[in-house]
Design an enzyme around this catalytic site. Sequence first.
Site, mmCIF file in Angstrom:
data_model
loop_
_atom_site.group_PDB
_atom_site.id
_atom_site.type_symbol
_atom_site.label_atom_id
_atom_site.label_comp_id
_atom_site.label_asym_id
_atom_site.label_seq_id
_atom_site.Cartn_x
_atom_site.Cartn_y
_atom_site.Cartn_z
ATOM 1 N N LEU A 38 54.168 -1.269 -50.735
ATOM 2 C CA LEU A 38 53.902 -0.555 -51.992
ATOM 3 C C LEU A 38 54.817 0.663 -52.089
ATOM 4 C CD1 LEU A 38 50.055 -0.196 -52.564
ATOM 5 C CD2 LEU A 38 51.744 -1.206 -54.092
ATOM 6 N N SER A 91 50.901 9.598 -63.806
ATOM 7 C CA SER A 91 49.752 10.498 -63.594
ATOM 8 C C SER A 91 49.106 10.191 -62.250
ATOM 9 C CB SER A 91 48.717 10.296 -64.709
ATOM 10 O OG SER A 91 48.122 9.026 -64.575
ATOM 11 N N TYR A 97 69.536 8.955 -60.986
ATOM 12 C CA TYR A 97 68.328 9.442 -61.666
ATOM 13 C C TYR A 97 68.379 10.959 -61.883
ATOM 14 C CZ TYR A 97 66.549 4.841 -60.176
ATOM 15 O OH TYR A 97 66.391 3.497 -59.940
ATOM 16 N N LYS A 99 70.305 5.759 -53.573
ATOM 17 C CA LYS A 99 71.324 4.756 -53.917
ATOM 18 C C LYS A 99 72.661 5.396 -54.281
ATOM 19 C CE LYS A 99 67.627 2.166 -56.235
ATOM 20 N NZ LYS A 99 66.881 3.174 -56.989
ATOM 21 N N GLY A 158 58.533 4.452 -57.413
ATOM 22 C CA GLY A 158 59.875 4.629 -57.968
ATOM 23 C C GLY A 158 59.985 5.956 -58.688
ATOM 24 N N THR A 159 61.142 6.607 -58.562
ATOM 25 C CA THR A 159 61.267 7.963 -59.115
ATOM 26 C C THR A 159 62.182 8.026 -60.337
ATOM 27 O OG1 THR A 159 63.100 8.564 -57.671
ATOM 28 C CG2 THR A 159 60.867 8.941 -56.820
ATOM 29 N N SER A 200 71.523 -3.858 -54.587
ATOM 30 C CA SER A 200 70.583 -3.767 -55.699
ATOM 31 C C SER A 200 71.246 -4.321 -56.959
ATOM 32 C CB SER A 200 70.191 -2.292 -55.856
ATOM 33 O OG SER A 200 69.597 -2.047 -57.095
ATOM 34 N N ARG A 223 46.565 6.499 -58.212
ATOM 35 C CA ARG A 223 45.420 6.009 -57.425
ATOM 36 C C ARG A 223 45.098 4.566 -57.806
ATOM 37 N NH1 ARG A 223 43.701 11.391 -58.280
ATOM 38 N NH2 ARG A 223 42.466 10.786 -60.089
ATOM 39 N N MET A 235 59.251 -1.231 -43.906
ATOM 40 C CA MET A 235 59.130 -0.680 -45.259
ATOM 41 C C MET A 235 57.707 -0.887 -45.769
ATOM 42 S SD MET A 235 60.945 -2.097 -48.701
ATOM 43 C CE MET A 235 62.461 -1.175 -48.623
ATOM 44 N N PRO A 236 57.009 0.191 -46.185
ATOM 45 C CA PRO A 236 55.712 -0.014 -46.826
ATOM 46 C C PRO A 236 55.911 -0.871 -48.077
ATOM 47 C CG PRO A 236 56.035 2.301 -46.259
ATOM 48 C CD PRO A 236 57.356 1.613 -46.051
ATOM 49 N N HIS A 266 73.833 0.846 -55.595
ATOM 50 C CA HIS A 266 72.939 0.754 -56.759
ATOM 51 C C HIS A 266 73.213 -0.500 -57.585
ATOM 52 C CE1 HIS A 266 70.458 3.441 -59.654
ATOM 53 N NE2 HIS A 266 70.261 2.187 -59.949
ATOM 54 N N ASP A 276 61.476 5.580 -53.745
ATOM 55 C CA ASP A 276 62.772 5.022 -54.133
ATOM 56 C C ASP A 276 63.474 5.993 -55.071
ATOM 57 O OD1 ASP A 276 64.567 2.488 -54.479
ATOM 58 O OD2 ASP A 276 64.204 3.208 -56.520
HETATM 59 N N1 LIG Z 1 67.813 -0.804 -59.046
HETATM 60 C C1 LIG Z 1 67.708 -0.532 -60.324
HETATM 61 O O1 LIG Z 1 68.674 -0.588 -61.084
HETATM 62 C C2 LIG Z 1 66.392 -0.127 -60.875
HETATM 63 C C3 LIG Z 1 66.145 -0.290 -62.238
HETATM 64 C C4 LIG Z 1 64.896 0.095 -62.723
HETATM 65 C C5 LIG Z 1 63.954 0.633 -61.895
HETATM 66 N N2 LIG Z 1 64.236 0.806 -60.561
HETATM 67 C C6 LIG Z 1 63.257 1.430 -59.647
HETATM 68 O O2 LIG Z 1 62.019 0.800 -59.811
HETATM 69 C C7 LIG Z 1 61.031 1.782 -60.146
HETATM 70 C C8 LIG Z 1 59.931 1.130 -60.929
HETATM 71 O O3 LIG Z 1 60.416 0.577 -62.142
HETATM 72 P P1 LIG Z 1 59.539 0.639 -63.446
HETATM 73 O O4 LIG Z 1 59.474 2.055 -63.890
HETATM 74 O O5 LIG Z 1 60.036 -0.351 -64.401
HETATM 75 O O6 LIG Z 1 58.109 0.191 -62.871
HETATM 76 P P2 LIG Z 1 56.778 -0.260 -63.550
HETATM 77 O O7 LIG Z 1 55.691 0.302 -62.691
HETATM 78 O O8 LIG Z 1 56.850 -1.728 -63.803
HETATM 79 O O9 LIG Z 1 56.739 0.417 -64.986
HETATM 80 C C9 LIG Z 1 56.440 1.764 -65.186
HETATM 81 C C10 LIG Z 1 55.746 1.874 -66.510
HETATM 82 O O10 LIG Z 1 54.460 1.268 -66.385
HETATM 83 C C11 LIG Z 1 53.461 2.166 -66.811
HETATM 84 N N3 LIG Z 1 52.334 2.081 -65.876
HETATM 85 C C12 LIG Z 1 52.313 2.480 -64.578
HETATM 86 N N4 LIG Z 1 51.108 2.232 -64.049
HETATM 87 C C13 LIG Z 1 50.347 1.682 -65.028
HETATM 88 C C14 LIG Z 1 49.018 1.220 -65.086
HETATM 89 N N5 LIG Z 1 48.226 1.286 -64.024
HETATM 90 N N6 LIG Z 1 48.566 0.699 -66.256
HETATM 91 C C15 LIG Z 1 49.365 0.638 -67.343
HETATM 92 N N7 LIG Z 1 50.634 1.064 -67.347
HETATM 93 C C16 LIG Z 1 51.138 1.581 -66.185
HETATM 94 C C17 LIG Z 1 54.082 3.535 -66.753
HETATM 95 O O11 LIG Z 1 53.464 4.287 -67.765
HETATM 96 P P3 LIG Z 1 53.271 5.875 -67.659
HETATM 97 O O12 LIG Z 1 54.634 6.408 -67.807
HETATM 98 O O13 LIG Z 1 52.414 6.177 -68.845
HETATM 99 O O14 LIG Z 1 52.614 6.173 -66.345
HETATM 100 C C18 LIG Z 1 55.535 3.265 -67.017
HETATM 101 O O15 LIG Z 1 55.786 3.233 -68.424
HETATM 102 C C19 LIG Z 1 61.819 2.884 -60.832
HETATM 103 O O16 LIG Z 1 61.171 4.134 -60.840
HETATM 104 C C20 LIG Z 1 63.035 2.907 -59.946
HETATM 105 O O17 LIG Z 1 62.765 3.589 -58.730
HETATM 106 C C21 LIG Z 1 65.424 0.417 -60.056
#
Ligand SMILES: NC(=O)c1ccc[n+]([C@@H]2O[C@H](COP(=O)([O-])OP(=O)(O)OC[C@H]3O[C@@H](n4cnc5c(N)ncnc54)[C@H](OP(=O)(O)O)[C@@H]3O)[C@@H](O)[C@H]2O)c1
Length: 311
Positions: free
Chosen positions: A24, A265, A57, A86, A27-28, A169, A270, A21-22, A119, A52
């Site tokens: 990094l 974005s 979703y 999931k 998440g979608t 999860s 990047r 698994m990479p 999930h 992911d």
């Molecule tokens: N198993 C589960 O139940 C579960 C639950 C939650 C999440 N997940 C998975 O985990 C993934 C990641 O979770 P997460 O969305 O909480 O991740 P996260 O990366 O911690 O948070 C995403 C948020 O951070 C902001 N962000 C991203 N890059 C940034 C940067 N360089 N500087 C400042 N702010 C930044 C984004 O803003 P912008 O929108 O403005 O880019 C977004 O609001 C989900 O997409 C999903 O695949 C799983």
Amino acid sequence: MLESSDLRLKRIPLNNRSGQMPALGFGTLIPDPALTITATRGALEAGFRHFDCAERYRNEREVGEALQAGLATGEIRREDIFVTTKLWNTNHRPERVQPAFKASLDRLGLEYLDLYLIHTPFAFQPGDEQDPRDQDGRVIYDTGVTLLDTWRAMENLVDRGQCRAIGLSDITLDGVLPIYESARIKPAVVQVESHPYLPETELLEFCNQNGVVFLAFAPLGHGTKELLEDPVISAIAARVEKTPAQVLLAWAVQRGTALLTTPKSAARARENFDISPLPEDAFDEINRIQKRQRLNPVVQTGVPGFIARAS
Ligand SMILES: NC(=O)c1ccc[n+]([C@@H]2O[C@H](COP(=O)([O-])OP(=O)(O)OC[C@H]3O[C@@H](n4cnc5c(N)ncnc54)[C@H](OP(=O)(O)O)[C@@H]3O)[C@@H](O)[C@H]2O)c1
């Protein structure tokens, strides 16, 4: 010992020799369909190779579209990307697992999955309503199926060669242990919320001892200012000339976890891909942060914390 190798390309071997698994991951969990496509394409272009997804979703089709466009360029092969999705809580009954899996695979437009996760450990009333509630608004759980019943059906998917690995999860260590002990095919991955305010050290130790990949979601604290502007993180970011987000992501990879981040974005994709190892003193300083905060209560109820109820 800290890593000196390129954190961006780190791959973590899965148990059962089922692949790598990479570390990094992208998440979608993105509510908007058009944004799902552009963000996923931006992540692919930035270098992310781990995606992911989840039936919950409701955007597997859009993620699939973006991945297919990447594959169509000929520069990326299917085996270069690692795709997870999931099984949702309403599909825990064993007879619903294969159809739910097949429906996800079709929406993603793929022939196999690298990883399929349950999930959450909470079974909801089976059916097409993903958020079944009684007249008082309480979740309707399904007491007619155990997590082990569902796990056995997940094992059958691996036997049929349709997914390379399976995992859990939104679960605690106490929840993982009985499945781990009874499983014929051991969980390859456990995905949970984790960041410096929620290091989940005991679960991480269990994972390290048993060759299970610990996959952290919300490594940036779901974008909350509190973590991104934490004084320790900000000071380290200034010192190493990286952004706070890059510091948090590097810390997660350096402590041996894989992670999922969701930059929307191309520029942020990047930024989030461009991580490099932290010096040992900075790494230790983050480990000493005492503040504790869980952002997503899904682990307690099975109800998603980051998905609006109406969606
Ligand atoms: N198993 C589960 O139940 C579960 C639950 C939650 C999440 N997940 C998975 O985990 C993934 C990641 O979770 P997460 O969305 O909480 O991740 P996260 O990366 O911690 O948070 C995403 C948020 O951070 C902001 N962000 C991203 N890059 C940034 C940067 N360089 N500087 C400042 N702010 C930044 C984004 O803003 P912008 O929108 O403005 O880019 C977004 O609001 C989900 O997409 C999903 O695949 C799983």
